[in-house]
Design an enzyme around this catalytic site. Structure first.
Site, PDB file in Angstrom:
ATOM      1  N   ALA A 168     -51.919 -37.209   0.730  1.00 15.90           N
ATOM      2  CA  ALA A 168     -51.203 -36.894  -0.510  1.00 15.90           C
ATOM      3  C   ALA A 168     -51.832 -35.692  -1.201  1.00 15.90           C
ATOM      4  O   ALA A 168     -51.135 -34.778  -1.646  1.00 15.90           O
ATOM      5  CB  ALA A 168     -51.205 -38.112  -1.440  1.00 15.90           C
ATOM      6  N   ASP A 169     -53.156 -35.680  -1.284  1.00 24.85           N
ATOM      7  CA  ASP A 169     -53.861 -34.552  -1.884  1.00 24.85           C
ATOM      8  C   ASP A 169     -53.612 -33.262  -1.100  1.00 24.85           C
ATOM      9  O   ASP A 169     -53.277 -32.218  -1.672  1.00 24.85           O
ATOM     10  CB  ASP A 169     -55.361 -34.830  -1.909  1.00 24.85           C
ATOM     11  N   MET A 170     -53.802 -33.333   0.206  1.00 23.06           N
ATOM     12  CA  MET A 170     -53.689 -32.127   1.031  1.00 23.06           C
ATOM     13  C   MET A 170     -52.263 -31.587   1.013  1.00 23.06           C
ATOM     14  O   MET A 170     -52.034 -30.374   0.931  1.00 23.06           O
ATOM     15  CB  MET A 170     -54.123 -32.419   2.467  1.00 23.06           C
ATOM     16  N   GLY A 173     -51.537 -29.853  -2.178  1.00 25.30           N
ATOM     17  CA  GLY A 173     -52.078 -28.499  -2.127  1.00 25.30           C
ATOM     18  C   GLY A 173     -51.201 -27.564  -1.326  1.00 25.30           C
ATOM     19  O   GLY A 173     -50.969 -26.408  -1.718  1.00 25.30           O
TER      20      GLY A 173
END
Length: 400
Positions: A168-170, A173
Protein backbone atom coordinates in the site's frame (compact mmCIF):
# COMPACT_ATOMS: atom_id res chain seq x y z
CA UNK A 1 24.08 12.10 -20.62
CA UNK A 2 21.40 14.53 -19.43
CA UNK A 3 18.86 13.47 -16.82
CA UNK A 4 15.18 13.54 -17.67
CA UNK A 5 14.13 15.69 -14.69
CA UNK A 6 17.21 17.89 -14.49
CA UNK A 7 16.21 21.38 -13.33
CA UNK A 8 13.02 20.20 -11.59
CA UNK A 9 12.99 21.10 -7.91
CA UNK A 10 11.01 19.07 -5.37
CA UNK A 11 10.33 20.10 -1.77
CA UNK A 12 9.65 16.85 0.07
CA UNK A 13 7.93 17.35 3.41
CA UNK A 14 6.99 13.69 3.76
CA UNK A 15 8.48 10.94 5.88
CA UNK A 16 8.66 7.16 6.35
CA UNK A 17 7.78 5.41 3.06
CA UNK A 18 5.11 6.45 0.53
CA UNK A 19 6.19 10.07 0.10
CA UNK A 20 9.94 9.39 0.34
CA UNK A 21 9.62 6.54 -2.18
CA UNK A 22 7.90 8.96 -4.56
CA UNK A 23 10.57 11.64 -4.15
CA UNK A 24 13.36 9.06 -4.45
CA UNK A 25 12.04 7.95 -7.84
CA UNK A 26 11.96 11.58 -8.97
CA UNK A 27 15.48 12.14 -7.61
CA UNK A 28 16.79 9.08 -9.45
CA UNK A 29 15.66 10.70 -12.70
CA UNK A 30 17.51 13.94 -11.97
CA UNK A 31 15.12 16.06 -9.92
CA UNK A 32 16.67 18.20 -7.18
CA UNK A 33 14.86 16.81 -4.13
CA UNK A 34 15.19 18.83 -0.94
CA UNK A 35 14.06 16.68 1.96
CA UNK A 36 12.64 19.02 4.59
CA UNK A 37 12.83 17.29 7.96
CA UNK A 38 11.60 18.16 11.42
CA UNK A 39 13.98 18.95 14.29
CA UNK A 40 14.73 16.39 16.98
CA UNK A 41 15.51 13.40 14.84
CA UNK A 42 14.08 14.17 11.42
CA UNK A 43 12.28 11.51 9.39
CA UNK A 44 11.07 8.74 11.72
CA UNK A 45 12.64 6.19 9.36
CA UNK A 46 16.07 7.32 10.58
CA UNK A 47 15.26 5.44 13.79
CA UNK A 48 13.53 2.40 12.30
CA UNK A 49 15.42 -0.83 12.67
CA UNK A 50 17.46 -2.79 13.32
CA UNK A 51 19.59 -3.10 11.35
CA UNK A 52 21.56 0.11 11.78
CA UNK A 53 24.64 0.98 9.77
CA UNK A 54 26.72 3.14 12.07
CA UNK A 55 24.21 5.83 13.16
CA UNK A 56 21.85 5.45 10.19
CA UNK A 57 19.04 2.93 9.76
CA UNK A 58 19.16 0.72 6.70
CA UNK A 59 15.53 1.68 6.04
CA UNK A 60 16.39 5.37 5.80
CA UNK A 61 19.40 4.74 3.57
CA UNK A 62 17.20 2.72 1.21
CA UNK A 63 14.58 5.43 0.67
CA UNK A 64 16.50 8.68 0.63
CA UNK A 65 19.40 8.46 -1.79
CA UNK A 66 20.04 11.29 -4.26
CA UNK A 67 18.37 13.85 -1.93
CA UNK A 68 19.49 16.88 0.05
CA UNK A 69 18.39 17.24 3.69
CA UNK A 70 17.48 20.43 5.48
CA UNK A 71 15.79 20.91 8.83
CA UNK A 72 13.02 23.48 9.26
CA UNK A 73 10.83 23.85 12.32
CA UNK A 74 7.29 24.66 11.16
CA UNK A 75 6.30 25.43 14.75
CA UNK A 76 8.42 28.57 14.43
CA UNK A 77 7.11 31.39 12.17
CA UNK A 78 10.59 31.85 10.70
CA UNK A 79 10.62 28.19 9.68
CA UNK A 80 7.30 28.62 7.87
CA UNK A 81 8.57 31.76 6.17
CA UNK A 82 11.71 29.93 5.02
CA UNK A 83 9.52 27.24 3.47
CA UNK A 84 7.48 29.88 1.65
CA UNK A 85 10.66 31.43 0.31
CA UNK A 86 11.79 28.06 -1.05
CA UNK A 87 8.41 27.56 -2.74
CA UNK A 88 9.07 30.49 -5.10
CA UNK A 89 11.63 28.44 -7.04
CA UNK A 90 10.07 25.01 -6.58
CA UNK A 91 8.09 22.90 -9.04
CA UNK A 92 6.68 20.19 -6.79
CA UNK A 93 5.72 19.77 -3.13
CA UNK A 94 5.10 16.42 -1.47
CA UNK A 95 3.63 16.16 2.03
CA UNK A 96 2.01 13.51 4.20
CA UNK A 97 0.91 15.40 7.29
CA UNK A 98 -2.49 14.59 8.74
CA UNK A 99 -5.42 16.26 7.03
CA UNK A 100 -5.60 19.97 7.88
CA UNK A 101 -2.12 20.31 9.44
CA UNK A 102 -0.45 22.05 6.49
CA UNK A 103 -3.40 24.40 6.16
CA UNK A 104 -3.17 25.36 9.85
CA UNK A 105 0.53 26.08 9.36
CA UNK A 106 -0.23 28.34 6.42
CA UNK A 107 1.44 25.88 4.05
CA UNK A 108 -1.61 24.38 2.34
CA UNK A 109 -2.06 24.36 -1.41
CA UNK A 110 -4.01 27.62 -1.57
CA UNK A 111 -1.39 29.37 0.58
CA UNK A 112 1.51 28.24 -1.60
CA UNK A 113 -0.35 28.62 -4.88
CA UNK A 114 -0.60 32.33 -4.07
CA UNK A 115 3.20 32.43 -3.96
CA UNK A 116 3.82 30.13 -6.94
CA UNK A 117 0.77 29.58 -9.19
CA UNK A 118 2.59 26.84 -11.10
CA UNK A 119 3.28 24.69 -8.07
CA UNK A 120 2.27 21.01 -8.20
CA UNK A 121 1.25 20.00 -4.69
CA UNK A 122 0.91 16.30 -3.82
CA UNK A 123 -0.67 15.17 -0.54
CA UNK A 124 -0.32 11.55 0.59
CA UNK A 125 -2.58 10.26 3.37
CA UNK A 126 -4.03 7.09 4.79
CA UNK A 127 -7.59 7.51 3.56
CA UNK A 128 -7.74 10.64 1.39
CA UNK A 129 -8.40 14.28 2.22
CA UNK A 130 -12.20 13.97 2.02
CA UNK A 131 -14.75 11.47 3.30
CA UNK A 132 -15.61 10.14 6.77
CA UNK A 133 -12.09 8.72 7.37
CA UNK A 134 -10.19 11.81 6.21
CA UNK A 135 -8.79 12.69 9.62
CA UNK A 136 -7.74 9.17 10.56
CA UNK A 137 -4.10 8.22 10.63
CA UNK A 138 -3.17 5.44 8.27
CA UNK A 139 -0.41 2.91 7.82
CA UNK A 140 0.38 0.26 5.24
CA UNK A 141 -0.92 -2.58 7.41
CA UNK A 142 -4.26 -0.83 7.95
CA UNK A 143 -4.62 -0.09 4.24
CA UNK A 144 -3.83 -3.70 3.35
CA UNK A 145 -6.50 -4.85 5.81
CA UNK A 146 -9.21 -2.40 4.78
CA UNK A 147 -8.60 -2.70 1.02
CA UNK A 148 -9.36 -6.42 1.10
CA UNK A 149 -5.79 -7.52 0.35
CA UNK A 150 -5.36 -9.33 3.66
CA UNK A 151 -8.64 -11.20 3.14
CA UNK A 152 -7.28 -13.09 0.15
CA UNK A 153 -3.55 -13.25 0.88
CA UNK A 154 -2.07 -16.47 2.26
CA UNK A 155 -3.46 -19.99 2.18
CA UNK A 156 -6.98 -21.16 3.09
CA UNK A 157 -7.91 -21.75 6.73
CA UNK A 158 -5.05 -19.75 8.23
CA UNK A 159 -5.03 -16.39 10.09
CA UNK A 160 -5.00 -13.19 7.97
CA UNK A 161 -1.69 -12.49 6.23
CA UNK A 162 -0.41 -9.22 4.82
CA UNK A 163 1.64 -9.03 1.64
CA UNK A 164 5.33 -9.56 2.38
CA UNK A 165 6.19 -6.06 1.16
CA UNK A 166 4.48 -2.76 2.16
CA UNK A 167 2.42 -2.77 -1.02
CA UNK A 168 0.00 0.00 0.00
CA UNK A 169 2.81 2.39 0.89
CA UNK A 170 4.91 1.58 -2.17
CA UNK A 171 1.97 1.77 -4.55
CA UNK A 172 0.87 5.09 -3.04
CA UNK A 173 4.38 6.37 -3.77
CA UNK A 174 4.19 5.06 -7.31
CA UNK A 175 0.74 6.58 -7.89
CA UNK A 176 2.11 9.85 -6.52
CA UNK A 177 4.87 9.81 -9.15
CA UNK A 178 2.28 9.05 -11.81
CA UNK A 179 0.04 11.91 -10.62
CA UNK A 180 2.89 14.38 -10.27
CA UNK A 181 4.33 13.69 -13.71
CA UNK A 182 0.85 13.79 -15.27
CA UNK A 183 0.26 17.18 -13.64
CA UNK A 184 3.70 18.34 -14.77
CA UNK A 185 2.99 17.39 -18.39
CA UNK A 186 -0.30 19.29 -18.14
CA UNK A 187 1.59 22.28 -16.72
CA UNK A 188 3.95 22.23 -19.70
CA UNK A 189 0.89 22.50 -21.97
CA UNK A 190 -1.20 24.96 -19.96
CA UNK A 191 1.20 26.73 -17.61
CA UNK A 192 -0.99 25.80 -14.65
CA UNK A 193 0.00 23.84 -11.57
CA UNK A 194 -2.51 21.89 -9.52
CA UNK A 195 -3.28 19.99 -6.33
CA UNK A 196 -3.40 16.21 -6.26
CA UNK A 197 -3.73 13.62 -3.55
CA UNK A 198 -3.16 9.90 -3.12
CA UNK A 199 -4.31 7.62 -0.30
CA UNK A 200 -2.83 4.35 0.92
CA UNK A 201 -6.31 2.77 0.98
CA UNK A 202 -7.07 3.58 -2.65
CA UNK A 203 -3.55 2.69 -3.76
CA UNK A 204 -4.00 -0.76 -2.23
CA UNK A 205 -7.56 -1.14 -3.52
CA UNK A 206 -6.38 -0.33 -7.04
CA UNK A 207 -4.33 -3.54 -6.99
CA UNK A 208 -7.35 -5.78 -6.35
CA UNK A 209 -8.04 -5.97 -10.06
CA UNK A 210 -8.97 -9.65 -10.35
CA UNK A 211 -10.72 -9.86 -7.00
CA UNK A 212 -12.86 -6.74 -7.52
CA UNK A 213 -13.66 -7.75 -11.09
CA UNK A 214 -14.86 -11.15 -9.90
CA UNK A 215 -17.01 -9.59 -7.20
CA UNK A 216 -18.56 -7.06 -9.61
CA UNK A 217 -19.37 -9.80 -12.10
CA UNK A 218 -20.61 -12.58 -9.81
CA UNK A 219 -20.87 -11.31 -6.23
CA UNK A 220 -18.30 -13.93 -5.20
CA UNK A 221 -16.05 -12.87 -2.31
CA UNK A 222 -12.45 -13.84 -2.99
CA UNK A 223 -10.49 -15.89 -0.47
CA UNK A 224 -6.82 -16.88 -0.17
CA UNK A 225 -5.37 -19.30 -2.73
CA UNK A 226 -1.76 -19.63 -1.69
CA UNK A 227 0.41 -19.24 -4.78
CA UNK A 228 -2.41 -20.12 -7.19
CA UNK A 229 -3.92 -17.66 -9.66
CA UNK A 230 -7.54 -16.65 -9.40
CA UNK A 231 -8.28 -16.90 -13.12
CA UNK A 232 -5.76 -19.40 -14.56
CA UNK A 233 -4.56 -22.91 -13.78
CA UNK A 234 -1.96 -24.21 -13.42
CA UNK A 235 -0.30 -20.92 -12.47
CA UNK A 236 1.33 -21.55 -9.11
CA UNK A 237 4.12 -23.11 -7.11
CA UNK A 238 4.47 -26.90 -7.27
CA UNK A 239 6.50 -29.08 -4.90
CA UNK A 240 9.73 -30.62 -6.17
CA UNK A 241 12.04 -33.10 -4.47
CA UNK A 242 13.99 -30.25 -2.84
CA UNK A 243 11.66 -27.25 -2.81
CA UNK A 244 9.28 -25.59 -5.25
CA UNK A 245 9.10 -24.54 -8.86
CA UNK A 246 6.62 -21.87 -9.98
CA UNK A 247 4.99 -22.37 -13.36
CA UNK A 248 2.77 -20.27 -15.57
CA UNK A 249 0.34 -21.91 -17.98
CA UNK A 250 -2.37 -19.28 -18.44
CA UNK A 251 -3.33 -20.41 -21.94
CA UNK A 252 -3.96 -23.70 -23.73
CA UNK A 253 -0.63 -23.98 -25.61
CA UNK A 254 1.36 -23.38 -22.41
CA UNK A 255 -0.80 -25.90 -20.55
CA UNK A 256 -0.12 -28.56 -23.15
CA UNK A 257 3.62 -27.85 -23.20
CA UNK A 258 3.68 -28.02 -19.39
CA UNK A 259 1.80 -31.31 -19.25
CA UNK A 260 4.14 -32.83 -21.82
CA UNK A 261 7.24 -31.54 -20.01
CA UNK A 262 6.04 -33.09 -16.74
CA UNK A 263 5.24 -36.39 -18.46
CA UNK A 264 1.51 -35.90 -17.86
CA UNK A 265 0.37 -36.11 -21.49
CA UNK A 266 -2.72 -38.10 -20.47
CA UNK A 267 -4.08 -35.09 -18.56
CA UNK A 268 -4.45 -33.02 -21.74
CA UNK A 269 -7.29 -35.13 -23.09
CA UNK A 270 -8.98 -35.51 -19.71
CA UNK A 271 -12.46 -33.93 -19.81
CA UNK A 272 -12.02 -32.18 -16.46
CA UNK A 273 -8.82 -30.47 -17.68
CA UNK A 274 -9.71 -29.80 -21.30
CA UNK A 275 -9.93 -26.01 -20.84
CA UNK A 276 -8.97 -23.35 -18.33
CA UNK A 277 -12.45 -23.28 -16.77
CA UNK A 278 -12.22 -26.99 -16.03
CA UNK A 279 -8.70 -26.71 -14.67
CA UNK A 280 -9.81 -23.90 -12.35
CA UNK A 281 -12.79 -25.90 -11.09
CA UNK A 282 -10.57 -28.91 -10.44
CA UNK A 283 -7.49 -26.97 -9.34
CA UNK A 284 -6.81 -28.95 -6.14
CA UNK A 285 -7.00 -32.30 -7.92
CA UNK A 286 -4.84 -31.04 -10.80
CA UNK A 287 -2.21 -29.78 -8.35
CA UNK A 288 -2.11 -33.17 -6.64
CA UNK A 289 -1.72 -35.02 -9.93
CA UNK A 290 1.03 -32.72 -11.18
CA UNK A 291 2.94 -32.99 -7.92
CA UNK A 292 3.04 -36.77 -8.28
CA UNK A 293 5.47 -36.00 -11.11
CA UNK A 294 7.16 -32.79 -9.94
CA UNK A 295 8.29 -34.32 -6.64
CA UNK A 296 10.40 -36.86 -8.54
CA UNK A 297 13.02 -34.28 -9.59
CA UNK A 298 14.79 -31.25 -8.10
CA UNK A 299 13.84 -27.68 -8.81
CA UNK A 300 16.96 -27.14 -10.95
CA UNK A 301 16.24 -30.26 -12.99
CA UNK A 302 12.68 -29.11 -13.68
CA UNK A 303 13.81 -25.60 -14.57
CA UNK A 304 16.11 -27.00 -17.24
CA UNK A 305 13.36 -29.24 -18.63
CA UNK A 306 10.73 -26.49 -18.59
CA UNK A 307 13.00 -23.95 -20.25
CA UNK A 308 13.76 -26.41 -23.04
CA UNK A 309 10.01 -26.97 -23.45
CA UNK A 310 9.26 -23.25 -23.63
CA UNK A 311 7.21 -23.21 -20.41
CA UNK A 312 7.53 -20.06 -18.24
CA UNK A 313 8.93 -21.16 -14.88
CA UNK A 314 11.21 -20.01 -12.09
CA UNK A 315 12.57 -20.82 -8.64
CA UNK A 316 11.56 -19.13 -5.40
CA UNK A 317 14.60 -17.10 -4.39
CA UNK A 318 15.45 -15.56 -1.04
CA UNK A 319 17.33 -12.27 -0.59
CA UNK A 320 20.77 -13.88 -0.69
CA UNK A 321 19.96 -15.78 -3.86
CA UNK A 322 18.33 -12.95 -5.78
CA UNK A 323 21.22 -10.55 -5.15
CA UNK A 324 23.63 -13.19 -6.47
CA UNK A 325 21.48 -13.88 -9.54
CA UNK A 326 23.27 -13.13 -12.83
CA UNK A 327 20.24 -11.44 -14.40
CA UNK A 328 19.97 -8.97 -11.53
CA UNK A 329 23.71 -8.29 -11.61
CA UNK A 330 23.72 -7.83 -15.37
CA UNK A 331 20.85 -5.34 -15.22
CA UNK A 332 22.62 -3.08 -12.73
CA UNK A 333 20.09 -3.53 -9.95
CA UNK A 334 22.72 -3.35 -7.20
CA UNK A 335 23.87 0.22 -6.56
CA UNK A 336 26.93 0.82 -4.39
CA UNK A 337 27.34 4.17 -2.61
CA UNK A 338 29.75 5.70 -0.11
CA UNK A 339 28.02 7.26 2.90
CA UNK A 340 29.90 9.84 5.01
CA UNK A 341 29.37 7.92 8.27
CA UNK A 342 28.02 4.49 7.31
CA UNK A 343 30.74 3.78 4.73
CA UNK A 344 30.00 1.54 1.75
CA UNK A 345 26.28 0.87 1.39
CA UNK A 346 24.12 -0.84 -1.21
CA UNK A 347 20.78 0.19 -2.70
CA UNK A 348 18.27 -1.25 -5.13
CA UNK A 349 18.95 0.14 -8.61
CA UNK A 350 16.49 1.86 -10.90
CA UNK A 351 13.80 -0.40 -12.33
CA UNK A 352 13.02 1.92 -15.26
CA UNK A 353 15.66 1.99 -17.98
CA UNK A 354 15.55 5.22 -20.01
CA UNK A 355 18.06 4.86 -22.83
CA UNK A 356 18.56 8.53 -23.74
CA UNK A 357 18.17 10.07 -20.26
CA UNK A 358 18.90 7.22 -17.84
CA UNK A 359 18.32 7.50 -14.14
CA UNK A 360 21.34 7.65 -11.84
CA UNK A 361 22.07 6.74 -8.25
CA UNK A 362 25.04 8.88 -7.31
CA UNK A 363 24.49 10.21 -3.79
CA UNK A 364 23.82 8.34 -0.54
CA UNK A 365 21.02 9.31 1.82
CA UNK A 366 21.92 12.62 3.49
CA UNK A 367 22.74 13.25 7.10
CA UNK A 368 20.04 15.12 8.99
CA UNK A 369 20.30 18.80 8.08
CA UNK A 370 23.38 18.21 5.93
CA UNK A 371 22.25 20.71 3.28
CA UNK A 372 20.29 23.25 5.35
CA UNK A 373 22.93 25.96 4.98
CA UNK A 374 23.49 25.22 1.28
CA UNK A 375 19.78 25.42 0.43
CA UNK A 376 19.21 28.58 2.44
CA UNK A 377 22.20 30.31 0.83
CA UNK A 378 20.80 29.38 -2.59
CA UNK A 379 17.45 30.87 -1.51
CA UNK A 380 19.11 34.22 -0.76
CA UNK A 381 19.70 33.99 2.97
CA UNK A 382 22.92 35.49 4.28
CA UNK A 383 25.17 33.75 6.80
CA UNK A 384 23.82 36.15 9.42
CA UNK A 385 20.23 35.26 8.47
CA UNK A 386 21.01 31.55 8.76
CA UNK A 387 22.66 32.05 12.14
CA UNK A 388 19.52 33.82 13.33
CA UNK A 389 17.30 30.98 12.09
CA UNK A 390 19.44 28.44 13.88
CA UNK A 391 19.52 30.54 17.06
CA UNK A 392 15.71 30.80 17.08
CA UNK A 393 15.26 27.06 16.52
CA UNK A 394 13.59 27.60 13.14
CA UNK A 395 16.36 25.71 11.30
CA UNK A 396 19.10 23.20 12.09
CA UNK A 397 22.39 22.90 10.21
CA UNK A 398 24.74 19.93 10.08
CA UNK A 399 27.61 20.87 7.79
CA UNK A 400 30.20 18.23 6.87
Amino acid sequence: MPEALEGVRVLDCSQILAGPFCSMLLADMGADVIKIEKPNGGDDTRRMGPPFIDTESAAFLAMNRNKRSMVLNFKEPAGVEAMKKLVKDADIIIENYRTGVMERLGLGYEDLKAINPGIIYCSVSGFGRTGPYAKRGGYDLIAQAMSGIMSFTGVPDTPPVKAGVPIADMNAGMFSVYGILTAYINKLKTGKGQYLEVSLLEAALAYTVWESAGYFATGEVAGPLGSSHRNSAPYQGLKTSDGYVVVGAPNQPNWERLANAFGCEDLIAREEYKDNAGRLTNRAKLESELEEKTTLKTTDEWLEILEAAGVPAGPILNMEQIWADPQIQDRGMEAVLEHPTAGTTKNIGTAVKLYDTPGRITEPAPLLGQHTREVLLDAGYSEEDIAALVESGAAVTNDI
